[in-house]
Design a protein around this motif. Structure first.
Motif, PDB file in Angstrom:
ATOM      1  N   GLU A  88       1.079  -0.903  -0.610  1.00 32.83           N
ATOM      2  CA  GLU A  88       0.016   0.246   0.409  1.00 32.83           C
ATOM      3  C   GLU A  88       0.804   1.358   0.273  1.00 32.83           C
ATOM      4  O   GLU A  88       0.410   1.983  -1.203  1.00 32.83           O
ATOM      5  CB  GLU A  88      -0.986   0.027   1.614  1.00 32.83           C
ATOM      6  N   ASN A 107       2.563   1.642  -3.440  1.00 38.35           N
ATOM      7  CA  ASN A 107       1.729   1.891  -4.464  1.00 38.35           C
ATOM      8  C   ASN A 107       0.940   3.132  -3.758  1.00 38.35           C
ATOM      9  O   ASN A 107       0.673   4.759  -5.086  1.00 38.35           O
ATOM     10  CB  ASN A 107      -0.150   1.769  -4.397  1.00 38.35           C
ATOM     11  N   LEU A 108       1.367   4.369  -3.167  1.00 33.09           N
ATOM     12  CA  LEU A 108       0.666   5.811  -2.234  1.00 33.09           C
ATOM     13  C   LEU A 108       1.797   6.516  -2.913  1.00 33.09           C
ATOM     14  O   LEU A 108       1.283   7.439  -3.568  1.00 33.09           O
ATOM     15  CB  LEU A 108       0.861   5.745  -0.785  1.00 33.09           C
ATOM     16  N   ILE A 127       3.798   5.700  -5.416  1.00 33.09           N
ATOM     17  CA  ILE A 127       3.996   5.868  -7.442  1.00 33.09           C
ATOM     18  C   ILE A 127       2.618   6.585  -7.631  1.00 33.09           C
ATOM     19  O   ILE A 127       2.412   7.479  -8.384  1.00 33.09           O
ATOM     20  CB  ILE A 127       3.440   4.569  -7.348  1.00 33.09           C
ATOM     21  N   ASN A 128       1.397   6.594  -6.576  1.00 29.56           N
ATOM     22  CA  ASN A 128       0.459   7.023  -7.179  1.00 29.56           C
ATOM     23  C   ASN A 128       0.180   8.026  -7.408  1.00 29.56           C
ATOM     24  O   ASN A 128      -0.335   9.286  -7.683  1.00 29.56           O
ATOM     25  CB  ASN A 128      -1.162   6.668  -7.152  1.00 29.56           C
ATOM     26  N   ASN A 129       0.456   8.859  -6.656  1.00 31.58           N
ATOM     27  CA  ASN A 129       0.916  10.916  -6.340  1.00 31.58           C
ATOM     28  C   ASN A 129       2.278  11.082  -6.924  1.00 31.58           C
ATOM     29  O   ASN A 129       2.214  12.400  -6.917  1.00 31.58           O
ATOM     30  CB  ASN A 129       1.004  10.718  -4.873  1.00 31.58           C
TER      31      ASN A 129
END
Ligand code: ADP
Ligand code: MG
Length: 321
Positions: free
Chosen positions: A289, A292-293, A295-297
């Motif tokens: 998580e 992902n956090l 990368i997504n930001n």
């Protein structure tokens, strides 16, 4: 199985140990960890009835080491620091000799010898002259003689001292195996050795008990100082993370990841990258998580590593107070 209360020993006017108090329960494998000269051998010699203490009391298997030494010796196997082996004897002749001294009935001697040769991995060396064995195998003979009367308790004084790395690994494995059937107190001044073999470590420093440490699979789970201060560890997991991101946004977002308990700033790098310690629930994993956090930001992960307290840190904390 072993109870030690306020043991003090003077050699002339040199104080070797003072008010040493600890217990070892049946089935435990306990490490007695301390620097050279801290009193480990002295304590073990008292427990094995080799010499009396100046004051205090100790029992093994319920028997008093001062007044019931014969009973204590029956329940204890002792491997001293330097094993006094008869170097000109064959392994089996030596073990026969020890089993006579131990008053093992004649009819049982051979089967006991076979059993300890087997459990110490010595069967193929049984007809060798002890003086011609490698140090590692001589150490195994030392263990075999300690086991010959099938004692409940094994007391091993620096069992891996002087061995090469391969022999050290083998002796440690052997001790772990023996720990399944025996209560063991072993002394060492090697920290990783204590955490590898033992379920609990008693730290001795300068003749006094500094505290004790419990471990599970080599990981420290609690630390108790001799002043009674108890620190429970292992109630959460911790990660150290450094990222390229706006510091406040980063911490706020991390705090919202499920199972995260706390996010603490460890300081910012020169270019304001956040560095944080993240505490999260035991037996959960936030790494996926978290990545992902990031990368997504559109942020970047610079470092992520688990934080575990080491025995070195605990040892220093206990011995410098
Ligand atoms: P460790 O086994 O932890 O290295 P010891 O129990 O051998 O420690 O020694 C504890 C202290 O007692 C040390 O200061 C040591 O010099 C001293 N000591 C040990 N044996 C004797 C002895 N026979 N006579 C005088 N002092 C001793
Ligand atoms: Mg010693």
């Amino acid at each position: 199985m072993i109870e030690v209360e306020n043991l003090t020993k003077y050699y002339g006017n040199i104080r070797a140990i003072e008010n040493v108090t600890f217990r070892v329960e049946k089935g435990e494998v306990v490490g007695f960890l301390g620097p050279n000269g801290s009193g480990k051998t002295t304590t073990m010699r008292i427990l094995t009835c080799f010499m009396p203490a100046s004051s205090g009391r100790a029992t093994v298997a319920g028997y008093d080491v001062f007044t019931q030494s014969l009973d204590v010796r029956r329940h204890i196997g002792y491997m001293p620091e330097s094993v006094p082996l008869y170097t000109e004897m064959k392994v089996t002749s030596y073990l026969k000799y020890v089993s006579k001294i131990r008053k093992i009935p004649r009819t049982q001697r051979n089967s006991r010898i076979d059993a300890v040769l087997e459990s110490c991995g010595l069967t193929h060396m049984r007809n060798r002259i002890i003086g011609q064995l490698s140090k590692g195998y001589r150490q195994r003979v030392g263990l075999a003689q300690a086991l010959i009367h099938n004692p409940d308790v094994l007391i091993l004084d620096e069992p891996t001292i002087g061995l090469d790395p391969k022999q050290i690994v083998e002796i440690r494995e052997l001790i772990k195996e023996l720990g399944k059937e025996h209560t063991i107190l072993l002394s060492t001044h090697i920290l990783p050795e204590a955490s590898m073999i033992c379920g609990r470590i008693i730290v001795i420093n300068n003749g006094s008990i500094a505290g004790s440490v419990t471990l599970s699979d080599g990981r420290i789970t609690s630390v108790q100082s001799s002043e009674g201060e108890m620190t429970t560890l292992g109630e959460s997991e911790e990660l150290y993370v450094e990222a390229k991101a706006p510091a406040e946004d980063f911490s706020a977002a991390v705090a919202k990841i499920p199972n995260v308990i706390d996010v603490q700033t460890a300081g910012e790098s020169a270019d304001n990258h956040p560095r944080v310690y993240i505490d999260y629930e035991l037996n959960t994993d936030i790494r996926e998580e978290l990545s992902n956090l990031i990368i997504n930001n559109g942020w970047e992960l610079l470092e992520m590593r688990p934080v575990e307290i080491t025995l070195e840190e605990v040892f220093l904390r206990l011995t410098t107070e």
